[in-house]
Structure formats: structure tokens, C-alpha cells
Scaffold this motif. Structure first.
Motif, short mmCIF file in Angstrom:
data_model
loop_
_atom_site.label_atom_id
_atom_site.label_comp_id
_atom_site.label_asym_id
_atom_site.label_seq_id
_atom_site.Cartn_x
_atom_site.Cartn_y
_atom_site.Cartn_z
N ASP A 1 0.82 -1.21 0.00
CA ASP A 1 0.00 0.00 0.00
C ASP A 1 0.86 1.26 0.00
N GLU A 2 1.95 1.20 0.75
CA GLU A 2 2.79 2.39 0.89
C GLU A 2 3.72 2.61 -0.30
N THR A 3 4.29 1.55 -0.84
CA THR A 3 5.33 1.70 -1.86
C THR A 3 4.89 1.30 -3.25
N GLY A 4 3.79 0.55 -3.36
CA GLY A 4 3.36 0.08 -4.67
C GLY A 4 4.13 -1.11 -5.17
N THR A 5 4.91 -1.74 -4.32
CA THR A 5 5.68 -2.91 -4.72
C THR A 5 5.80 -3.86 -3.55
N THR A 6 6.38 -5.03 -3.78
CA THR A 6 6.56 -6.01 -2.71
C THR A 6 7.85 -5.73 -1.95
#
Length: 325
Positions: free
Chosen positions: A253-258
Motif C-alpha cells: 500500500d505504501e510503496t506500490g511494490t513487494t
């Protein structure tokens, strides 16, 4: 000194118009000397109507473009026949025709229409704001439009997506011209991220999370100090005092990635810094960046930017190198 000329068209967007002067103007060498001079012009040297509710006074006309090393064209919201018909007005066509061969040309956001209408993007890759990508591709069928990246560097012609992507592109040019240390100093001076890779997606199709609910930022900082260690998802979640499932969801949610993809990206960025600023062997760079082996570094660097460590180092030709501590 490298001279950057910025062409302001009627309807220019003020934010993007200010990017070249802010980014290039902040670039200094180790002695504090400016590395670029930035000059703004209009087609006739007269005032320009901005997209906002004010005008801009410009004291140079487009004859400036014949004498600069880089031309930057910010976006305009009143492109008229350029966007509607793919046709340049005579005054703009004549101005662009004065640009010397070999001059670097940069189009920010919808200025890609200008470059395409001028024939500069025929059979070349480019990008623009994602909202305009389909229309631009239909109008200029020989241009290869990529709507999913922040910017495209095709050597002497560069294009970017909208708004902040123009900052990314100008920082990329500083990095290309003078290396990561100076680009990082510029980013720090301007209080912007020092690097977002051109291939990064333009936007994430999800709401921006409420900052009060985020809990992974301290863990990101903690991990950045331990990139050489073998960090697992369980390690990261434990540091954040969350379950693995909750941490993964919050992190995405925060970074857009895993978390795993984020770690690889940080290690690639660190390896690039070492390749530019040291003469360390590739295996040592790999170890110091957390990849363990040169083979692993080669695979991840090639996946990220399409080149080998040796090719990347040759491109940036660091002026000074350091031995491993």
C-alpha cells in the motif's frame, strides 16, 4: 558550461516550466561552480500566457535555440493544431528548424506532441502523460509510445511523463552528464528523491493510503542500513512488529511494490553508485551492495536497466575512484 535553453509556449504549465532552472541551476561541481546555465525564451521574445491565471515575461526569442546544448520544451495546455491535427504552426516549425544537429532535445509531458509533430520521434521510442498516450500513438503511428514509464532516454531525444516525471528526467540528465554524486546533491538541495528509474510505472491504480496508518517506513530505513545482510520477509515483518501478511499488505500500500522487489531496487541503486564512484571489481561491488556474487548483480542490473556492470561503468566514466575499505 553546458547551456540549456527552455522554450515556453503559450499555455505553458508553470510547474514544469520551472523544473529545468531549478534542477540544472542547482548542479555544482566540487568547487561550487555552476555546471549549467539555463535561459528561457518564447517564440518572439514577448510575454507568454501561462496555463495558470497569470502571464510570464520572457526576454529572449527563439533564436536562442540555435546556440544552446540542450533544448527543453515544457508542456502547454493550449497546443491547438499540434494536438488536434499533428501540425506545427509556422513560427514554431521555423524555430525548431534552427536547432543544431546533435543538440539534445527534451520534451516534458505533452511537449511530446511538439517533438512528434516536428518529425523528431519517427520510428523512435517516447512517452508522455498516460492520459495522452493513446491519442498520441493514434496520431503519430511511427512513434513507439510507452505509456507505462516515467521517461524515455533515446540518446539525443528524451521525453517524460507528466509533472514530477520532468524532475526525474532532468535529474537523470545531470546524472548522465556528471554522475550520481552531483545528481544526488542536486536532489538533496531540491528536496526530491535522487532517483526514480525511467522504467518505473507512471502511476499506481490504488488510493494513496492514510499516512497515519503506515508502519513500514522505519523498517525501510532499518533495511537500508543492512542491504548486505540476507534479509527475509520474516525479518522485515518482525522489525515492524507485524505479521508477515499484514506487513506485506501495508508495504505494498505504501510503496506500490513487494518487500522483495523493493530490496532488489535499493541494492541495484547502491550498486550503481559504487560502479560510478569506485574502481572496485564487480564481485566486490556485488558484495557491498548485497547481491553476494557478480553473477547475481549482472542478472539484476541487466533486468533493471538492460546493461552489464562493465557497460554501466564505462558509460559514466567516474572521474575519481576509491579503493575498498
Amino acid at each position: 558550461m553546458h547551456h540549456v535553453g527552455v522554450l515556453a509556449l503559450d499555455g505553458v504549465v508553470p510547474f514544469e516550466l520551472g523544473i529545468p532552472a531549478r534542477i540544472f541551476g542547482a548542479a555544482r561541481d566540487t568547487a561550487g561552480n555552476r555546471l549549467y546555465t539555463v535561459t528561457t525564451c518564447s517564440l518572439d521574445g514577448g510575454p507568454v500566457r501561462a496555463e495558470a491565471d497569470y502571464g510570464l515575461t520572457v526576454t529572449h526569442d527563439a533564436s536562442l535555440l540555435a546556440d544552446v546544448d540542450t533544448v527543453v520544451i515544457p508542456p502547454s495546455h493550449t497546443l491547438g493544431p499540434i494536438r488536434e491535427e499533428g501540425r506545427l504552426p509556422a513560427a514554431l516549425r521555423d524555430a525548431l528548424a534552427t536547432i543544431r544537429p546533435g543538440t539534445r532535445i527534451v520534451g516534458i509531458c505533452t511537449a511530446t506532441y511538439v517533438l512528434a509533430a516536428a518529425g523528431l520521434l519517427d520510428h523512435r521510442p517516447a512517452t508522455t502523460h498516460w492520459r495522452e498516450a493513446d491519442r498520441l500513438q493514434r496520431m503519430f503511428t511511427t512513434t513507439r509510445i510507452d505509456p507505462d514509464v516515467l521517461f524515455v532516454d533515446d540518446g539525443d531525444i528524451l521525453t517524460s511523463a507528466g509533472v514530477a516525471a520532468g524532475i526525474d528526467l532532468c535529474l537523470h540528465l545531470v546524472r548522465r552528464d556528471h554522475g550520481s554524486q552531483i545528481a544526488n546533491d542536486v536532489a538533496r538541495s531540491c528536496v526530491v528523491p535522487p532517483w526514480r528509474d525511467g522504467g518505473q510505472a507512471q502511476y499506481i491504480q490504488r488510493p494513496v493510503p492514510d499516512r497515519t496508518t503506515l508502519g513500514t517506513a522505519p523498517t525501510q530505513a532499518w533495511a537500508m542500513e543492512r542491504l548486505t545482510e540476507s534479509l527475509t520477509l520474516a525479518d522485515l515483518a518482525a522489525h515492524a512488529n507485524m505479521s508477515v501478511r499484514t506487513f506485506t499488505r501495508r508495504f505494498r500500500d505504501e510503496t506500490g511494490t513487494t518487500p522483495g522487489q523493493w530490496l532488489i531496487h535499493q541494492r541495484v541503486d547502491l550498486a550503481r553508485h559504487y560502479l560510478e564512484t569506485t574502481d572496485w571489481p564487480v564481485d566486490l561491488v556485488a558484495h557491498r551492495a548485497g547481491f553476494g556474487t557478480g553473477v547475481s548483480l549482472r542478472q539484476h542490473l541487466h533486468a533493471a536497466i538492460g546493461v552489464t556492470p562493465q557497460a554501466y561503468r564505462r558509460t559514466f566514466c567516474p572521474a575519481t575512484t576509491t579503493a575498498p575499505a
